[in-house]
Design an enzyme around this catalytic site. Structure first.
Site, mmCIF file in Angstrom:
data_model
loop_
_atom_site.group_PDB
_atom_site.id
_atom_site.type_symbol
_atom_site.label_atom_id
_atom_site.label_comp_id
_atom_site.label_asym_id
_atom_site.label_seq_id
_atom_site.Cartn_x
_atom_site.Cartn_y
_atom_site.Cartn_z
ATOM 1 N N LYS A 4 -31.167 34.805 -5.106
ATOM 2 C CA LYS A 4 -31.306 34.848 -6.565
ATOM 3 C C LYS A 4 -32.141 36.063 -6.975
ATOM 4 C CE LYS A 4 -32.981 32.116 -10.442
ATOM 5 N NZ LYS A 4 -33.715 30.934 -10.883
ATOM 6 N N GLU A 6 -36.994 37.941 4.123
ATOM 7 C CA GLU A 6 -36.145 37.509 5.236
ATOM 8 C C GLU A 6 -34.699 37.956 5.019
ATOM 9 O OE1 GLU A 6 -38.316 35.690 3.585
ATOM 10 O OE2 GLU A 6 -39.342 34.218 4.865
ATOM 11 N N GLY A 18 -33.451 27.810 -7.296
ATOM 12 C CA GLY A 18 -32.917 28.037 -5.948
ATOM 13 C C GLY A 18 -32.479 26.750 -5.270
ATOM 14 N N ARG A 19 -33.331 25.724 -5.315
ATOM 15 C CA ARG A 19 -33.003 24.487 -4.575
ATOM 16 C C ARG A 19 -31.993 23.621 -5.315
ATOM 17 N NH1 ARG A 19 -38.149 25.145 -5.996
ATOM 18 N NH2 ARG A 19 -39.160 23.737 -7.461
ATOM 19 N N GLU A 33 -40.830 21.165 -2.294
ATOM 20 C CA GLU A 33 -41.064 22.376 -3.096
ATOM 21 C C GLU A 33 -41.144 21.999 -4.583
ATOM 22 O OE1 GLU A 33 -38.324 25.998 -3.450
ATOM 23 O OE2 GLU A 33 -39.637 26.659 -1.845
ATOM 24 N N HIS A 87 -34.896 7.192 19.128
ATOM 25 C CA HIS A 87 -35.402 7.496 20.465
ATOM 26 C C HIS A 87 -36.502 8.547 20.415
ATOM 27 C CE1 HIS A 87 -32.167 5.068 22.173
ATOM 28 N NE2 HIS A 87 -31.493 5.507 21.120
ATOM 29 N N LYS A 140 -46.579 35.027 0.852
ATOM 30 C CA LYS A 140 -45.682 36.197 0.877
ATOM 31 C C LYS A 140 -46.500 37.484 0.699
ATOM 32 C CE LYS A 140 -41.763 33.856 -1.315
ATOM 33 N NZ LYS A 140 -40.925 33.770 -2.492
HETATM 34 O O1 F6P Z 1 -39.982 31.316 -1.499
HETATM 35 C C1 F6P Z 1 -39.393 30.203 -2.042
HETATM 36 C C2 F6P Z 1 -38.071 30.545 -2.639
HETATM 37 O O2 F6P Z 1 -38.258 31.242 -3.819
HETATM 38 C C3 F6P Z 1 -37.230 29.318 -2.866
HETATM 39 O O3 F6P Z 1 -37.564 28.621 -4.002
HETATM 40 C C4 F6P Z 1 -35.860 29.906 -2.871
HETATM 41 O O4 F6P Z 1 -34.865 28.932 -2.711
HETATM 42 C C5 F6P Z 1 -35.960 30.862 -1.702
HETATM 43 O O5 F6P Z 1 -37.288 31.358 -1.777
HETATM 44 C C6 F6P Z 1 -34.980 31.993 -1.689
HETATM 45 O O6 F6P Z 1 -35.088 32.782 -2.821
HETATM 46 P P1 F6P Z 1 -33.983 33.847 -3.206
HETATM 47 O O7 F6P Z 1 -32.710 33.131 -3.471
HETATM 48 O O8 F6P Z 1 -34.504 34.542 -4.428
HETATM 49 O O9 F6P Z 1 -33.838 34.798 -2.048
#
Ligand code: F6P
Length: 532
Positions: free
Chosen positions: A201, A207, A262-263, A348, A379, A495
């Site tokens: 987003k 990452e 995002g979630r 979150e 288990h 971050k």
């Molecule tokens: O760091 C948390 C977060 O912002 C989440 O809420 C989100 O789903 C994820 O990182 C990924 O964010 P993006 O879609 O902006 O890469």
């Protein structure tokens, strides 16, 4: 609103809780004295049955919990969500994911519909070979590069619904910045036939950015010429300019609106890998299943409202029984990623100690959510559920009818029945305990509460309903606790620090010049040393 603890219902519930805390109380007794308990405390919507009868609940408690929902303005809050009001108060915007399932709720109806049509034509271009990779190779696999909400939902649904369509496109998911994740995924893949979907987003997440750069290098190293590299990338983002700067063609960028968290985003273009794997018709069924739960959430009485009931039970246990965690145990290998997905959705959203007015909350808020697919969990961690000191409520999820491809003969069908009998036995054992008095170590006290969600089958429609059920459950919890479920400021500090610390890895000598505690600086120095 000053938080739930100032309501009349809260005080009454506090009082009511003593009955269930007494050493005399037995969950089993509630069934003995009331043969209609299951009918009273179960509710079905569509093909999803919630049995919440194995809980610390009687008529009076349920009625007080419903009073709490009223006194915390849950009905108004539900209407606000559907009306697209700015319920994400700290970011002053709506959390309007329900509009992705029913575009008529939004003033961006046309854009939402256009986006679905674009997804459909994109999928058909990939399938018919109109969209090709380098040297006209047809695309055989997509790799989703994203993390958090841009990974967990699509990965979970894709795994759950694998085989729902005979698609030739296989979807892989790479999220971790650990290079071994992307390396192991790329190992046996042919670059010419691979399409990367950069799902982000913000288009700034470290990452995802790192993995996207690695993907670009891999394409070039694998012989894709630089002019063709852009054929291998799709972007899904709110930050179009950053995607263009990365080298993605404008026509290959799908939008995600700022009112989609995002979630809560798997229903948007972020769901493209799902739609590629199961086909657009099935993706629309997923949306339809969620829409069906949305309508139930908006229109049903609180007393029959699945998300409201689930949320009230969690609030009840968190507030008055000192429960700090809960387990989700899907008895389905296909749903093995559900606990991780729900972890982000719940933790979150609800891990907040400041209320909507900026005051410290007076009550406990989010709990730790964990779990694995059953029967594996039996288990490993179930010992703690049965004999640990703390009460950990469980949501069991069971699927009545197996997917045809998972049970091709009577033998496999029986295996599925073993799975179900394991599931139902666990909630029974948690509730009943045993009367083993000779060997104290073998004693199970019982009295452990659980819900069971029984699904008719695991298909796109019912999975859509299940996910929406939990989304709305989380929202109701946030309304009662008077916190904002839609921001996540807590993750920002880490971050920022990580960016700063990254620069310290370049020289051990410089580490001491930084204003770092001895633990952190020595960990970095030892790492540099062991890499020298
Ligand atoms: O760091 C948390 C977060 O912002 C989440 O809420 C989100 O789903 C994820 O990182 C990924 O964010 P993006 O879609 O902006 O890469």
């Amino acid at each position: 609103m000053n938080g739930p603890s100032s309501t009349k219902a809260w005080a009454a519930l506090q009082d009511q809780s003593k009955k269930f805390q007494s050493s005399e109380f037995r969950l089993t007794r509630l069934f003995d004295v009331d043969s209609s308990r299951f009918d009273k405390f179960s509710v079905q919507h569509d093909k999803l049955l919630l049995d919440y009868s194995k809980n610390y609940l009687d008529d009076k408690t349920k009625s007080l919990l419903l009073d709490l929902a009223e006194q915390c303005s849950v009905p108004q809050a539900i209407r606000s969500m559907f009306a697209g009001e700015a319920i994400n108060s700290t970011e002053d915007r709506p959390a309007h994911h329900v509009a992705l399932r029913n575009s008529s709720l939004s003033n961006q109806q046309v854009e939402i519909e256009n986006n679905l049509n674009r997804m459909a034509s994109f999928i058909s271009e990939v399938e018919t070979g109109q969209l090709n990779g380098f040297e006209n190779s047809s695309i055989k696999q997509v790799i989703n590069l994203g993390i958090g909400g841009s990974d967990l939902g699509p990965a979970m649904v894709t795994a759950a619904l694998e085989g729902f369509d005979n698609k030739k496109i296989k979807a892989y998911f790479v999220s971790n910045i650990d290079p071994s994740h992307i390396n192991s995924t790329l190992l046996d893949l042919n670059a010419e036939e691979t399409l990367f979907i950069i799902s982000s987003k913000s288009f700034t997440t470290l990452e995802t950015q790192q993995n996207a750069l690695r993907a670009k290098r891999w394409l070039l190293e694998s012989g894709v010429c630089s002019d063709s590299v852009s054929n291998h990338f799709i972007g899904i983002t709110h930050n179009t300019q950053a995607a263009v700067d990365f080298g993605i063609r404008t026509e290959n960028i799908f939008p995600i609106w700022d009112w989609v968290g995002g979630r809560y985003s798997l229903w948007s273009a972020i769901g493209l890998p799902i739609a590629l794997s199961i086909g657009m018709d099935n993706f629309k069924e997923l949306l339809a299943g969620a829409r069906s739960m949305d309508e139930h959430f908006l229109k049903s009485e609180m007393a029959e409202n699945l998300p409201v009931l689930l949320a009230l039970l969690t609030v009840w246990y968190t507030a008055f029984f000192n429960c700090h965690s809960s387990v989700v145990a899907p008895y389905s290998q296909r749903l093995q990623l559900l606990p991780s997905y729900l972890q982000q959705l719940s933790m979150e959203s609800l891990g907040k100690f400041v209320d909507k007015q900026g005051n410290l909350t007076q009550t406990n808020t989010g709990e730790a959510l964990w779990g694995t697919a059953g029967s594996n969990g039996q288990h490993s961690y179930f010992q703690l559920l049965h004999q640990g000191k703390e009460n950990i409520p469980v949501d069991f999820i069971a699927i009545a009818k197996p997917h045809a491809s998972d049970c091709i003969n009577q033998e496999q069908f029986e295996q599925h029945q073993h799975l179900l009998s394991n599931c139902f036995s666990q909630s029974l054992a948690l509730m009943n305990g045993n009367d083993e008095d000779e060997h104290q170590h073998k004693r199970l006290i019982g009295n452990k509460p659980s819900n069971t969600i029984l699904m008719n089958s695991l298909d796109p429609h019912s999975l859509g309903s299940l996910i929406a059920l939990y989304e709305h459950k989380v929202y109701v919890q946030s309304v009662i606790w008077n916190i904002n479920a839609f921001d996540q400021w807590g993750v920002e500090l880490g971050k920022k620090l990580s960016k700063e610390l990254f620069t310290a890895f370049s020289s051990a000598a410089d580490v001491d010049k930084r204003d770092l505690d001895s633990s952190t600086s020595n960990l970095i120095k030892q790492t540099i040393d062991w890499n020298a």
